[in-house]
Design a protein around this motif. Structure first.
Motif, mmCIF file in Angstrom:
data_model
loop_
_atom_site.group_PDB
_atom_site.id
_atom_site.type_symbol
_atom_site.label_atom_id
_atom_site.label_comp_id
_atom_site.label_asym_id
_atom_site.label_seq_id
_atom_site.Cartn_x
_atom_site.Cartn_y
_atom_site.Cartn_z
ATOM 1 N N GLU A 185 51.463 18.262 52.096
ATOM 2 C CA GLU A 185 51.376 17.036 51.299
ATOM 3 C C GLU A 185 50.424 16.035 51.948
ATOM 4 N N ALA A 186 50.464 15.942 53.276
ATOM 5 C CA ALA A 186 49.574 15.010 53.976
ATOM 6 C C ALA A 186 48.107 15.381 53.773
ATOM 7 N N SER A 236 41.833 25.734 44.632
ATOM 8 C CA SER A 236 42.949 25.339 43.770
ATOM 9 C C SER A 236 43.787 24.244 44.406
ATOM 10 N N ASN A 237 43.522 23.950 45.691
ATOM 11 C CA ASN A 237 44.337 22.988 46.441
ATOM 12 C C ASN A 237 45.802 23.425 46.468
ATOM 13 N N MET A 238 45.988 24.732 46.491
ATOM 14 C CA MET A 238 47.337 25.287 46.497
ATOM 15 C C MET A 238 47.490 26.282 47.649
ATOM 16 N N ILE A 239 48.596 26.148 48.363
ATOM 17 C CA ILE A 239 48.975 27.123 49.376
ATOM 18 C C ILE A 239 50.159 27.915 48.840
ATOM 19 N N GLY A 240 50.022 29.219 48.794
ATOM 20 C CA GLY A 240 51.114 30.061 48.344
ATOM 21 C C GLY A 240 52.071 30.385 49.477
ATOM 22 N N VAL A 241 53.330 30.543 49.129
ATOM 23 C CA VAL A 241 54.347 30.948 50.097
ATOM 24 C C VAL A 241 55.058 32.166 49.538
ATOM 25 N N LEU A 242 55.123 33.220 50.326
ATOM 26 C CA LEU A 242 55.812 34.443 49.928
ATOM 27 C C LEU A 242 56.945 34.668 50.916
ATOM 28 N N THR A 243 58.184 34.642 50.428
ATOM 29 C CA THR A 243 59.341 34.722 51.315
ATOM 30 C C THR A 243 60.501 35.408 50.599
ATOM 31 N N PRO A 244 61.399 36.072 51.323
ATOM 32 C CA PRO A 244 62.501 36.767 50.653
ATOM 33 C C PRO A 244 63.421 35.821 49.879
ATOM 34 N N ARG A 245 63.871 34.738 50.539
ATOM 35 C CA ARG A 245 64.823 33.824 49.905
ATOM 36 C C ARG A 245 64.590 32.400 50.391
ATOM 37 N N LEU A 295 52.381 23.336 47.539
ATOM 38 C CA LEU A 295 52.976 24.619 47.899
ATOM 39 C C LEU A 295 53.498 25.303 46.645
ATOM 40 N N ALA A 296 53.115 26.554 46.442
ATOM 41 C CA ALA A 296 53.649 27.373 45.353
ATOM 42 C C ALA A 296 54.484 28.472 45.988
ATOM 43 N N ILE A 297 55.795 28.405 45.808
ATOM 44 C CA ILE A 297 56.711 29.277 46.526
ATOM 45 C C ILE A 297 57.178 30.414 45.624
ATOM 46 N N PHE A 298 57.015 31.640 46.111
ATOM 47 C CA PHE A 298 57.448 32.842 45.391
ATOM 48 C C PHE A 298 58.460 33.589 46.261
ATOM 49 N N THR A 299 59.587 33.970 45.688
ATOM 50 C CA THR A 299 60.590 34.733 46.425
ATOM 51 C C THR A 299 60.546 36.204 46.018
ATOM 52 N N THR A 300 60.969 37.068 46.953
ATOM 53 C CA THR A 300 60.845 38.507 46.734
ATOM 54 C C THR A 300 62.151 39.278 46.866
ATOM 55 N N ALA A 301 63.224 38.606 47.349
ATOM 56 C CA ALA A 301 64.507 39.289 47.586
ATOM 57 C C ALA A 301 64.336 40.506 48.502
#
Length: 341
Positions: A94-95, A67-76, A100-106
């Motif tokens: 980017e280079a 998918s050429n996508m790196i997911g990010v899972l982080t609280p905030r 980056l697909a960023i998802f927050t979890t609180a």
């Protein structure tokens, strides 16, 4: 070319119809396959633009393609530790032509599991930043994962124990004996425990026995740091120096000292950990233990890229050294700082 389509969801077939080519040709252009003439490639690209077609990362993943996508899972995202790491991560991604697909979890375990379920199919790999649960229980080896701010199979972190020890060495070297520590959250953050253990070890090496009342939890937040400092400053024999487990709690301690008329660093030295941007603009500027957050984000993405491309990474655990940055919030007891801001 034919008339632009007005359907809500544009498919590969729609692009092929608009361009007057086969779906296979469109797929080959999208995936940069060789054997296409420049004229055909431009025709398909114009059709993609005209139809507004967007590649569906999940569909690509289900088809066994990247998918050429790196997911990010982080609280905030508004935690300086997180935002500076992600800045470095985005530069490397980017280079490499990755998103980056960023998802927050609180910091909610249920939300974390739900977001992880999506990332298992959408992303080629995941950066797991300060998770509430361990990597395996969240992703079960479905995708490559690199963890920051916690333990995991593959990690990028600073040497927290050495950083805590360095803080104790520096403050005792200035002549302080009454040294307090505003701790982080042990139950959620192993780095908090490692910093405390290093700090206590450094005190004992200098011949200073830690005092239980000088250990106060600060929750890794400005508000928590302020409350912890208020408790410390109200003791019958308050400390002359405070080491805070992160810069945010150190900034809270600065606020508490100012509210009580305690002069920093003449009456109280304050030392943080992280070296976030705000540490340079406090009054006075904050002495701190630095971890190279942006560089850590860069290395984490590079490690993830190596894993995605099935290249054996040279290291599974990358450990950065902690370094001391001396500014104006620390000095020998009863003295002013001898360094500039």
């Amino acid at each position: 070319m034919t008339e632009v389509l007005t359907k809500t969801t544009v498919t590969l077939a729609d692009v092929a119809q608009t361009a007057g080519v086969s779906k296979m040709t469109v797929s080959n252009v999208i995936n940069n396959k060789p054997g296409m003439t420049e004229k055909t490639r431009q025709r398909v690209q114009q059709a993609i633009k005209a139809t507004g077609y967007v590649v569906n990362p999940a569909a690509r993943a289900l088809a066994g393609k990247r998918s050429n996508m790196i997911g990010v899972l982080t609280p905030r995202l508004n935690w300086p530790f997180v935002s500076e790491i992600l800045h470095g991560a985005s530069v490397t991604a980017e280079a490499a032509g990755l998103n980056l697909a960023i998802f927050t979890t609180a910091s909610n375990a249920q939300l974390e599991r739900e977001r992880a379920t999506m990332l298992r199919t959408m992303a080629d790999g995941v950066l797991l930043v300060i998770p509430t649960e361990d990597e395996h229980s969240i992703f079960r080896d479905a995708v490559p994962v690199v963890t920051l701010g916690a333990h995991g199979q593959r990690t990028v972190q600073v040497d927290n124990h050495a950083g805590g020890r360095l803080a104790a060495q520096y403050l005792t070297g200035l002549g302080h004996c009454r040294i307090a520590h505003i701790t982080g959250q042990h139950s959620h953050r192993p780095d908090a425990q490692e910093r405390e253990e290093g700090f206590l070890a450094g005190l004992r090496e200098a011949g200073v026995e830690p005092r239980p009342e000088y250990l106060q939890e600060g929750e890794f937040s400005e508000e928590g740091g302020e409350r912890a400092a208020q408790r410390l400053l109200s003791l019958p024999e308050p400390p002359t120096a405070i080491f805070a487990a992160n810069d945010r709690s150190a900034i809270g301690a600065l606020r508490a000292a100012g509210a009580q008329g305690v002069r920093v660093p003449h009456d109280l030295s304050i030392l943080g950990f992280d070296d976030i941007y705000a540490a340079r603009v406090t009054d006075p500027p904050l002495t701190t233990i630095r971890q190279p957050l942006e560089e850590m984000g860069e290395r984490a993405v590079q490690l993830l890229i190596d894993l995605i491309r099935s290249a054996a990474p040279p290291e599974s655990h990358i450990l950065f050294p902690a370094t001391l940055v001396v500014r104006s919030s620390t000095a020998p007891p009863g003295q002013e700082a001898s360094v500039g801001p």
